[in-house]
Design a protein around this motif. Structure first.
Motif, PDB file in Angstrom:
ATOM      1  N   SER A 431       0.857  -1.183   0.000  1.00 12.48           N
ATOM      2  CA  SER A 431       0.000   0.000   0.000  1.00 12.48           C
ATOM      3  C   SER A 431       0.895   1.235   0.000  1.00 12.48           C
ATOM      4  N   VAL A 432       0.607   2.145  -0.929  1.00 12.32           N
ATOM      5  CA  VAL A 432       1.499   3.266  -1.209  1.00 12.32           C
ATOM      6  C   VAL A 432       0.787   4.586  -0.959  1.00 12.32           C
ATOM      7  N   GLU A 433       1.500   5.509  -0.333  1.00  8.98           N
ATOM      8  CA  GLU A 433       1.074   6.900  -0.276  1.00  8.98           C
ATOM      9  C   GLU A 433       2.155   7.742  -0.944  1.00  8.98           C
ATOM     10  N   LEU A 434       1.761   8.489  -1.944  1.00  2.68           N
ATOM     11  CA  LEU A 434       2.700   9.310  -2.699  1.00  2.68           C
ATOM     12  C   LEU A 434       2.244  10.757  -2.664  1.00  2.68           C
ATOM     13  N   VAL A 435       3.116  11.624  -2.217  1.00  2.00           N
ATOM     14  CA  VAL A 435       2.876  13.072  -2.283  1.00  2.00           C
ATOM     15  C   VAL A 435       3.727  13.626  -3.410  1.00  2.00           C
ATOM     16  N   MET A 436       3.078  14.303  -4.354  1.00  2.26           N
ATOM     17  CA  MET A 436       3.787  14.925  -5.469  1.00  2.26           C
ATOM     18  C   MET A 436       3.781  16.435  -5.259  1.00  2.26           C
ATOM     19  N   ASN A 455      -5.561   2.657 -10.843  1.00  2.00           N
ATOM     20  CA  ASN A 455      -6.289   3.817 -10.370  1.00  2.00           C
ATOM     21  C   ASN A 455      -5.747   4.168  -8.991  1.00  2.00           C
ATOM     22  N   PHE A 456      -5.917   5.411  -8.608  1.00  2.00           N
ATOM     23  CA  PHE A 456      -5.477   5.834  -7.278  1.00  2.00           C
ATOM     24  C   PHE A 456      -6.516   6.772  -6.680  1.00  2.00           C
ATOM     25  N   PHE A 457      -6.435   6.945  -5.384  1.00  2.00           N
ATOM     26  CA  PHE A 457      -7.342   7.847  -4.678  1.00  2.00           C
ATOM     27  C   PHE A 457      -6.615   9.146  -4.354  1.00  2.00           C
ATOM     28  N   VAL A 458      -7.256  10.269  -4.676  1.00  2.00           N
ATOM     29  CA  VAL A 458      -6.692  11.587  -4.376  1.00  2.00           C
ATOM     30  C   VAL A 458      -7.150  11.957  -2.964  1.00  2.00           C
ATOM     31  N   GLY A 487      -4.011  16.466 -11.471  1.00  2.00           N
ATOM     32  CA  GLY A 487      -3.221  17.675 -11.607  1.00  2.00           C
ATOM     33  C   GLY A 487      -2.492  18.004 -10.314  1.00  2.00           C
ATOM     34  N   VAL A 488      -1.172  18.146 -10.406  1.00  7.62           N
ATOM     35  CA  VAL A 488      -0.393  18.669  -9.290  1.00  7.62           C
ATOM     36  C   VAL A 488      -0.491  20.187  -9.374  1.00  7.62           C
ATOM     37  N   ALA A 495      -1.695  14.491  -2.889  1.00  7.61           N
ATOM     38  CA  ALA A 495      -1.374  13.202  -2.259  1.00  7.61           C
ATOM     39  C   ALA A 495      -2.318  12.140  -2.787  1.00  7.61           C
ATOM     40  N   ILE A 496      -1.748  10.999  -3.165  1.00 10.98           N
ATOM     41  CA  ILE A 496      -2.552   9.887  -3.660  1.00 10.98           C
ATOM     42  C   ILE A 496      -2.193   8.622  -2.893  1.00 10.98           C
TER      43      ILE A 496
END
Length: 567
Positions: A431-436, A455-458, A487-488, A495-496
């Motif tokens: 399980s990944v959390e990515l902040v761009m 797919n990812f959750f915003v 969109g960043v 964060a997704i």
């Protein structure tokens, strides 16, 4: 190749089956789809099925030198994938160089037979594809930019379904615009797709409201807007309810760019179509509209107005019902912070460049790494065991910026990026959390980021520098919107969260083609799981299901060969 005339100039463009935009691919949820792509142009080619999850079928994903080597001239490749747990509007496009300027089309995924829409059936469904048009050859445009190190020339016009509309020179009314005929009191589903190379767009229909019901083939809580924003790579389904009586007037359907870029240039023009009320008893089937009626124009936002954008994106929420649940990861195994933005590379020796200075050229990176494509596709290298052993790629993509700084403040003294082929490796089911985080190194700009294979959750977004304590506490884990392209924000972050349950090598990149070209791209390597259904499938074409959707795309364009499947 096909000759197409726009803006009083004719040029030869790459097309699929002779069509521009290309043919729609229509299938049902649960279908198995095979598309044989035959390259009949003098350029290498691949196609990407944007937003299709490609569960265990990374070989069919399409990005050149990531999922496959390109299809060579005169050769064919069969894309073979299942549509699992998805319905709605997606799209397909070329995924090599800037060829998707003309090579793109809609994907319409219908519900399984007997499964109703989550809303009342519309009177009619209409695909609306936004694009960009260059009078010049786009391959020459990008080639010149790479040679000089400068920014590429901007497009000459935007298009709706391949047409620029009457506001451009040499684009008379009744000849060069989409005319959408509606009947009073009827409701229409518009399937909006932004296929533009380098521009986010505002879209407005004069004197009409739009109800948003879906984004990126995922249903959302319906909400009504005057203005919507759609970034390259994104799709949005909206309901348009015609007025209860014939207003005896025509209405512009207009799109203009949303651009926060500063400094820099962009295509600041307006594309329009015509909304016309049609009397079904009149017997007229003409595509041209009645020029004697008044024509209303909408009020459009300013090109750099972030207010409507923020207002729109914050309203996007998943349905979060028993039928359409939200399965957002509540616990996180891995947390990552990626900086997103442009930078520079040194100008080659004894050469003057047209970058930010005459001794630098434009580049772009994630966490300061500008991805270099290998000569052998990453997915092939991984599954043949030659990826790291033969030095095709390294597995040390940075999980956070190596040198933190005030990302939306004063940039560091050294803004050169590093080049390399480095993947980020994830065990299956991580399980990944990515902040761009957008950077302001060479100015301010938003970036639509697309993740292949998932797919990812915003779960969060905001302006300024991301705060891992205060911002994390505000994340929406109840009904966050589910997307494949987000969109960043300019001078901001997004964060997704997603579950890495799809083995393979998956591309992630900015969907502004200029930034991808400069290197704003990376790839995730998701390892196979221990069970048979947790491993990437073999690359085979075998007709094993009773229901099969088969499309033959004579790609009148493209390619260099990977593994050519038998006919």
């Amino acid at each position: 190749m096909a000759n197409v005339t726009r803006l009083c100039a004719t040029k030869s463009i790459m097309t699929v089956n002779g069509e521009f935009p290309g043919p729609a691919l229509v299938a049902r949820e649960g279908d198995r789809v095979l598309v044989r792509v035959t390259n009949q142009v003098s350029h290498n080619m691949t196609l990407h099925w944007h937003g299709i999850r490609q569960l265990r079928s990374g070989w069919a994903d399409g990005p050149a030198y990531v999922a496959q080597c390109p299809i060579q001239i005169g050769q064919s490749y069969v894309y073979n994938f299942n549509i699992t747990g998805q319905r709605g509007t997606l799209w397909w496009h070329a995924h090599i160089s800037w060829i998707r300027a003309t090579v793109y089309g809609a994907i319409v995924i219908l519900p399984e037979l007997g499964i109703p829409y989550p809303l009342a059936a519309p009177h009619e469904e209409v695909p609306i594809l936004f694009g960009e048009w260059w009078k010049a050859n786009t391959e020459a445009v990008v080639k010149q930019a790479l040679q000089t190190g400068g920014a590429p020339n901007i497009s000459d016009a935007f298009t709706i379904n391949g047409l620029p509309g009457p506001l451009y020179n040499c684009s008379a009314k009744g000849m060069n615009e989409l005319v959408l005929k509606v009947e009073a009191g009827k409701t229409y589903l518009l399937r909006l797709i932004n296929a533009a190379l380098n521009d986010e767009l505002f879209f407005v229909i004069a004197n009409h409201k739009l109800t948003v019901v879906e984004v990126d083939a995922v249903c959302v809580k319906p909400f009504t807007v005057n203005t919507l924003v759609i970034s390259p790579g994104q799709t949005t389904n909206v309901l348009l309810t015609a007025k209860p009586f014939n207003p005896k007037a025509n209405f512009y359907m207009s799109a203009v760019p949303y651009s926060t870029i500063r400094p820099g240039t962009f295509d600041n023009t307006t594309v329009t179509g015509i909304l016309e009320y049609h009397n079904p008893n009149s017997g007229s089937a003409s595509s041209s509209f009645d020029k004697d009626l008044p024509l209303f124009k909408p009020t459009m936002p300013r090109f750099n107005d972030t207010g409507p954008v923020t207002n729109f994106t914050t309203k996007l929420r998943s349905l979060a019902t028993a039928t359409y649940p939200v399965i957002v990861p509540r616990s996180v195994d891995k947390r990552f912070l990626f900086t997103i933005g442009p930078g520079t590379l040194p100008c080659p020796v004894n050469m003057t460049c047209q970058g930010p200075t005459n001794v630098t050229r434009f580049a772009a990176a994630m966490n300061n790494v500008s991805l270099v494509f290998p000569s052998t596709a990453l997915l092939q290298s991984h599954y043949t065991g030659m990826g790291m052993s033969k030095g095709v790629y390294a597995s040390n993509f940075p999980t956070a910026p190596l040198t933190p700084f005030s990302y939306t403040g004063t940039p560091p003294n050294n803004i050169n990026v590093a080049k390399g082929t480095r993947l980020l490796v994830l065990p299956f089911n991580t399980s990944v959390e990515l902040v761009m985080q957008e950077t302001s190194i060479l100015g301010v700009e938003s970036h639509p980021l697309h993740l292949h294979g998932f797919n990812f959750f915003v779960v969060g977004q905001g302006f300024g520098n991301y705060d891992a304590v205060n911002d994390l506490a505000k994340f929406n884990l109840v009904d966050p919107v589910e997307r494949n392209t987000v969109g960043v924000p300019a001078s901001g972050w997004v964060a997704i969260r997603f579950l890495a349950d799809n083995p393979g090598v998956w591309f992630m990149h900015c969907h502004l083609e200029v930034h991808t070209t400069w290197g704003l791209r990376m790839a995730w390597l998701v390892l196979d799981g221990s069970l048979a259904n947790q491993k990437s499938q073999e690359i085979l074409v075998c007709l094993v299901r009773s229901r099969l959707a088969f499309f033959r795309f004579s790609v009148i364009f493209v390619s260099s060969s990977f593994i050519c499947l038998p006919s």
